[in-house]
Design a protein around this motif. Structure first.
Motif, PDB file in Angstrom:
ATOM      1  N   GLN A  12     -12.005   3.208   2.701  1.00 55.74           N
ATOM      2  CA  GLN A  12     -11.251   3.549   3.907  1.00 55.74           C
ATOM      3  C   GLN A  12      -9.830   4.021   3.600  1.00 55.74           C
ATOM      4  N   GLY A  13      -9.538   4.201   2.304  1.00 56.66           N
ATOM      5  CA  GLY A  13      -8.248   4.758   1.928  1.00 56.66           C
ATOM      6  C   GLY A  13      -7.175   3.750   1.612  1.00 56.66           C
ATOM      7  N   VAL A  14      -7.526   2.474   1.562  1.00 58.33           N
ATOM      8  CA  VAL A  14      -6.563   1.428   1.220  1.00 58.33           C
ATOM      9  C   VAL A  14      -6.441   1.348  -0.304  1.00 58.33           C
ATOM     10  N   ASP A  15      -5.227   1.152  -0.791  1.00 59.11           N
ATOM     11  CA  ASP A  15      -4.981   0.955  -2.227  1.00 59.11           C
ATOM     12  C   ASP A  15      -5.322  -0.497  -2.551  1.00 59.11           C
ATOM     13  N   VAL A  16      -6.433  -0.725  -3.253  1.00 63.79           N
ATOM     14  CA  VAL A  16      -6.976  -2.075  -3.422  1.00 63.79           C
ATOM     15  C   VAL A  16      -6.881  -2.535  -4.871  1.00 63.79           C
TER      16      VAL A  16
END
Length: 480
Positions: A25-29
């Motif tokens: 979803q585009g989160v920097d994880v």
């Protein structure tokens, strides 16, 4: 998403799918774990490799990761609320990612009617039957069960990443207890409970009540609930609008006056009878399935009940079930080897073993029992006692495919628990050795049946070993 970066604490069965979904979803994880990479099993390493290849950062072998630089955090369910990390979260004003956060994402992405199937046994088979029926009815179905991946939450996320759900207008999802815990706020058009028995209790500190509490999550997830009457006093009495089905062969003690099942079925002398009672009653006897396992008729009853309740006609149900040829690893017929019938099943607890073998209990049965040790602790004494009621010979194995470990003590424990002195008992290392040895002692007309959780957790590997062993045994003992 309301946050740009997130740290996931724990690279376990919940943390991995959460990290992968958020990353998608585009989160920097970043996913952090106290275990080093090499301490994970080979299968888990492969999953971590996928995360890394997609952009998730791995911070492994760290006991106390720095969380202050992150806007959000997800904590493995095994971390207690009293842990010091919660103070750090409060001090740094970090958003906690919860099961609702993940469920809301799933609801947004898989934006269609969803049917969710949970229970102790029969989830995969019931899911498969329902899928066949809805496809025959013209629905474009996205289906996800443990046949795709043993950890269904991971399978659902994998399907999302690959776009498997796109173009569907109905989702049919198997929901084991782990997936229920992670996706407890997923919105279901219909929820289904196949049954509730003492299974997986090692994951709930031996408490049946804690196990039932986990299953109870589905009560608030669904608009309509269809359940086995066996679950009524345990759980579903909490929803007065529960629609009950009853496969009478398995539920002889059910209180039908108290709970009034709408759908009834029974199996007798080769005939399956299905009844609808109450408004618009009818009785049908024109459906049957090719199976040697009684549990398939209980699953059949659940599937028919769900589809009728959804509005599918009997004729379509019948046509859809005609496409059902069984489920991999559920009394799956592997073929005839030197006149011996071979079946592959993943049953390992008392009830599932009995339901798998009841239809062939009068035959000569050689059981190849895969090691009961896995990533979940299981009772090998219960398995041994039960299989001893059916088998003429039991060949137990010690190798655990999912971990790559050898547990001969587990194999011997299972054999020692067999109380029937007439049963011939042997212990070997691997499934292929056991299958080859089974062919040495089998005679035409006998049955060789694989049992054990490896049929689910390592389906392809165990099945391949089993077939190889049977073929080698055929060659070696052809004139036996």
């Amino acid at each position: 998403m309301k946050f740009k970066n997130c740290i996931v604490i724990g690279a376990g069965n919940a943390g991995r799918p959460v990290a992968r979904l958020l990353n998608h979803q585009g989160v920097d994880v970043t996913i952090a774990d106290s275990k080093k990479y090499e301490e994970f099993t080979e299968i888990r390493q492969d999953m971590l490799d996928v995360l890394k290849s997609e952009g998730v950062k791995l911070n492994l072998g760290v006991d106390n990761p720095n969380i202050s630089e992150y806007e959000a955090i997800y904590l493995a369910p095994t971390i207690p609320e009293t842990a010091p990390i919660y103070e750090q979260i409060k001090e740094n004003d970090i958003t906690i990612v919860t099961s609702k956060t993940i469920s809301d994402l799933i609801n947004t992405i898989i934006d269609m009617d969803k049917i969710g199937i949970t229970g102790s046994y029969g989830k995969t088979t019931t899911t498969t039957m329902i899928t066949h029926i809805f496809k025959k009815a013209g629905y474009k179905v996205y289906q996800c069960s443990s046949m795709k991946w043993n950890l269904v939450s991971e399978a659902i996320v994998d399907d999302i990443v690959r776009g498997e759900y796109k173009g569907a207008d109905l989702a049919i999802l198997e929901l084991p207890h782990g997936t229920l815990g992670l996706l407890s706020d997923v919105q279901l058009k219909m929820g289904v409970i196949t049954n509730l028995h003492q299974e997986h209790l090692s994951e709930f500190d031996g408490s049946m009540q804690r196990y039932i509490d986990r299953k109870s999550l589905i009560l608030d997830m669904c608009d309509k609930l269809v359940a086995n009457i066996q679950c009524a006093d345990l759980l579903t009495y909490k929803r007065e609008d529960t629609i009950y089905f009853d496969f009478e062969n398995n539920n002889k003690d059910a209180d039908k006056n108290k709970y009034s099942p709408k759908y009834l079925a029974s199996y007798d002398k080769g005939n399956y009878i299905f009844k609808v009672v109450g408004e618009n009653p009818f009785e049908k006897t024109d459906i049957n399935i090719d199976t040697v396992a009684s549990y398939n008729y209980a699953n059949l009853t659940a599937a028919i009940s769900v589809c009728l309740e959804y509005g599918i006609s009997w004729d379509i149900i019948k046509e859809g079930l005609a496409l059902f040829t069984g489920v991999s690893g559920r009394m799956e017929h592997l073929g005839t080897f030197n006149g011996v019938e071979a079946y592959f099943d993943s049953s390992c607890s008392e009830l599932s073993i009995r339901q798998a073998l009841d239809f062939i209990k009068e035959e000569n049965i050689i059981v190849v029992f895969g090691c009961v040790d896995s990533t979940t602790i299981r009772d090998n004494t219960e398995s041994g006692r039960t299989v001893g009621d059916y088998a003429n010979m039991v060949i137990a194995t010690g190798f655990v495919e999912i971990t790559g470990e050898l547990h001969m003590d587990s194999a011997l424990g299972l054999l020692n628990a067999i109380e029937n002195d007439d049963v011939i008992k042997l212990a070997v290392c691997t499934v292929d050795e056991a299958a080859e040895l089974a062919m040495k002692y089998a005679k035409p007309g006998d049955y060789i049946v694989h049992l054990g959780i490896g049929g689910t957790t390592s389906y392809n590997e165990v099945k391949e070993k089993l077939i190889n062993g049977l073929n080698e045994g055929c060659k070696r003992y052809a004139n036996n």
